[in-house]
Design a protein around this motif. Sequence first.
Motif, PDB file in Angstrom:
ATOM      1  N   THR A 117       1.265  -0.963  -0.275  1.00 19.66           N
ATOM      2  CA  THR A 117       0.096   0.057   0.355  1.00 19.66           C
ATOM      3  C   THR A 117       1.111   0.869  -0.458  1.00 19.66           C
ATOM      4  O   THR A 117       2.068   1.341   0.580  1.00 19.66           O
ATOM      5  N   HIS A 118       0.298   2.028  -1.037  1.00 18.17           N
ATOM      6  CA  HIS A 118       1.780   3.071  -1.013  1.00 18.17           C
ATOM      7  C   HIS A 118       0.845   4.301  -0.467  1.00 18.17           C
ATOM      8  O   HIS A 118      -0.191   4.500  -0.827  1.00 18.17           O
ATOM      9  N   LEU A 119       2.067   5.134   0.367  1.00 14.13           N
ATOM     10  CA  LEU A 119       1.161   6.385   0.850  1.00 14.13           C
ATOM     11  C   LEU A 119       2.224   7.284   0.764  1.00 14.13           C
ATOM     12  O   LEU A 119       3.669   7.698   0.883  1.00 14.13           O
ATOM     13  N   ASP A 120       1.181   8.611  -0.184  1.00 14.01           N
ATOM     14  CA  ASP A 120       2.656   9.610   0.290  1.00 14.01           C
ATOM     15  C   ASP A 120       2.608  10.734   1.298  1.00 14.01           C
ATOM     16  O   ASP A 120       1.813   9.637   2.219  1.00 14.01           O
ATOM     17  N   HIS A 121       3.310  11.541   1.579  1.00 17.01           N
ATOM     18  CA  HIS A 121       3.642  11.912   2.814  1.00 17.01           C
ATOM     19  C   HIS A 121       2.148  12.231   3.584  1.00 17.01           C
ATOM     20  O   HIS A 121       2.758  11.731   5.006  1.00 17.01           O
ATOM     21  N   ALA A 141       5.346   2.775   1.997  1.00 23.19           N
ATOM     22  CA  ALA A 141       5.411   1.498   1.377  1.00 23.19           C
ATOM     23  C   ALA A 141       4.851   0.752   2.694  1.00 23.19           C
ATOM     24  O   ALA A 141       5.673   0.071   3.258  1.00 23.19           O
ATOM     25  N   LEU A 142       3.233   0.429   2.585  1.00 22.71           N
ATOM     26  CA  LEU A 142       3.370  -0.575   4.242  1.00 22.71           C
ATOM     27  C   LEU A 142       3.239  -1.944   2.721  1.00 22.71           C
ATOM     28  O   LEU A 142       2.304  -2.456   2.111  1.00 22.71           O
ATOM     29  N   ASP A 143       4.340  -3.237   3.321  1.00 19.04           N
ATOM     30  CA  ASP A 143       3.819  -4.248   3.388  1.00 19.04           C
ATOM     31  C   ASP A 143       3.113  -5.273   4.295  1.00 19.04           C
ATOM     32  O   ASP A 143       3.567  -5.281   5.458  1.00 19.04           O
ATOM     33  N   PRO A 144       1.795  -5.010   3.703  1.00 21.78           N
ATOM     34  CA  PRO A 144       0.751  -6.303   4.536  1.00 21.78           C
ATOM     35  C   PRO A 144       0.906  -6.714   5.070  1.00 21.78           C
ATOM     36  O   PRO A 144       0.214  -7.857   6.475  1.00 21.78           O
ATOM     37  N   GLU A 145       1.817  -7.705   4.817  1.00 20.29           N
ATOM     38  CA  GLU A 145       2.196  -9.434   5.210  1.00 20.29           C
ATOM     39  C   GLU A 145       3.636  -9.288   6.493  1.00 20.29           C
ATOM     40  O   GLU A 145       4.117 -10.186   6.987  1.00 20.29           O
ATOM     41  N   GLY A 146       3.706  -7.720   6.350  1.00 19.56           N
ATOM     42  CA  GLY A 146       4.940  -7.899   8.123  1.00 19.56           C
ATOM     43  C   GLY A 146       4.181  -7.818   8.852  1.00 19.56           C
ATOM     44  O   GLY A 146       3.346  -7.564   9.360  1.00 19.56           O
TER      45      GLY A 146
END
Length: 383
Positions: A117-121, A141-146
């Motif tokens: 999931t990409h998040l701008d500032h 960049a959120l790695d949801p499996e992390g």
Amino acid sequence: METITADVVVVGLGAFGSAALWRLAERGVDVVGIDRFDVGHDLGSSHGLTRLFRVACKEHPGLAPIARRSLELWTALGERYGETYVEQGGCLNVGAPGSSAVAGTVAAAEGAGVPLTHLDHDRFVAAYPQYAASDPTAVAALDPEGGICFPERNVRAHGRAAAEAGARIYPGTRVTEVELVDGGVRVVTPTVTFEAAQAVVAAGAWNGKLLPDLPLTPRRTPLYWFAPKADATESFDIADFPSFVYELPDGSGLWGHGSGDGFHIKIGLWEGAGMFHDTDPDELDRYIHPHRDIDMLAEAVAAAFPQIDPVPVKVIPCMITNSPDEQFLVGRPGGDPRLVVAGGDSGHGFKHAAGIGELLAQITVGETPYTAVDFMDPDRFRA
Ligand SMILES: Cc1cc2nc3c(=O)[nH]c(=O)nc-3n(C[C@H](O)[C@H](O)[C@H](O)COP(=O)(O)OP(=O)(O)OC[C@H]3O[C@@H](n4cnc5c(N)ncnc54)[C@H](O)[C@@H]3O)c2cc1C
């Protein structure tokens, strides 16, 4: 001196070795496991309660299937023993869009089919206000499996599962030599000699003592825990402050996660920050030096997370073992049918431990590995 025979001897029962022992025993192999300390000790590389778990690994796209295999194996083991071996609250990869933390993770995720999931500032700081002091170029960049995993607990579970599947375990037994002999190996200790067709050597920071040809450099790398300041308004609980890899504008970086059940906020500096030093594992300096070990990290924490008290609440020594390309060594050196090695964790190995154990078992018994292993070939540095 007593001689004990087996099909396979595993030397070193830390992250990689305990997992190999378990996966070999599950296959019905007559296997012995030896460690100079006990299973789940705090004197090598696999202690300190938690490690980051990531599936999209900027270190190499080939690692994603290994992390996923670890997750699968640990989830099944957790169901068996009623324990949690991976807690998946996501992992934030933070930095400028072109940084290795973000661009490297995105490239690895694309290669491995990990949905980030990409998040701008603005969205990033709104969702995670703990990062309000971040540079305006920082995105996430959120790695949801992390998430996180649990070194001592997971290693002990490997040992328990291995023993239940028939492995014989010798703690408190220091291997002094792994001798390649006609048709097999002799693994020598001060009290017992083990004879087997093959040895799996997974001695972590000590691998180079047993197999001096391996290009490995152990490095003293402490672990640090922190607490929020008394007047902090943000939550640093892991549910709100999940695991992260955070590249700073000067190219240095922090990694860590929020506090949880039985553990404080954990934050560390990336390698290369100039604070860590190569070491002989037998001479590891276990004293924590008030300035040398702390000041540089405290300064970075104060700048990155002003609501966290930059004086750590706890610091303990630990070691990583670097290979020249900071990638693991997994396989048969020189193609020798008597020897399999696992090492060179380079500070990012724990999350892959169960998946590496499965690969080590497959290599040992001659099964086709479930994923590509060439990038971890121990011979890749030979001229
Ligand atoms: C500060 C720090 C932070 C880290 N953060 C992360 C993270 O967030 N995520 C992640 O995935 N990884 C992380 N890592 C890396 C991870 O901890 C390592 O990759 C992993 O623990 C390495 O496991 P190993 O099996 O190679 O070594 P170990 O677990 O140390 O196992 C080696 C074993 O061999 C035994 N041994 C050695 N010599 C002998 C002998 N002669 N005879 C018998 N037994 C012997 C030792 O006693 C030990 O039990 C971090 C490491 C450090 C230090």
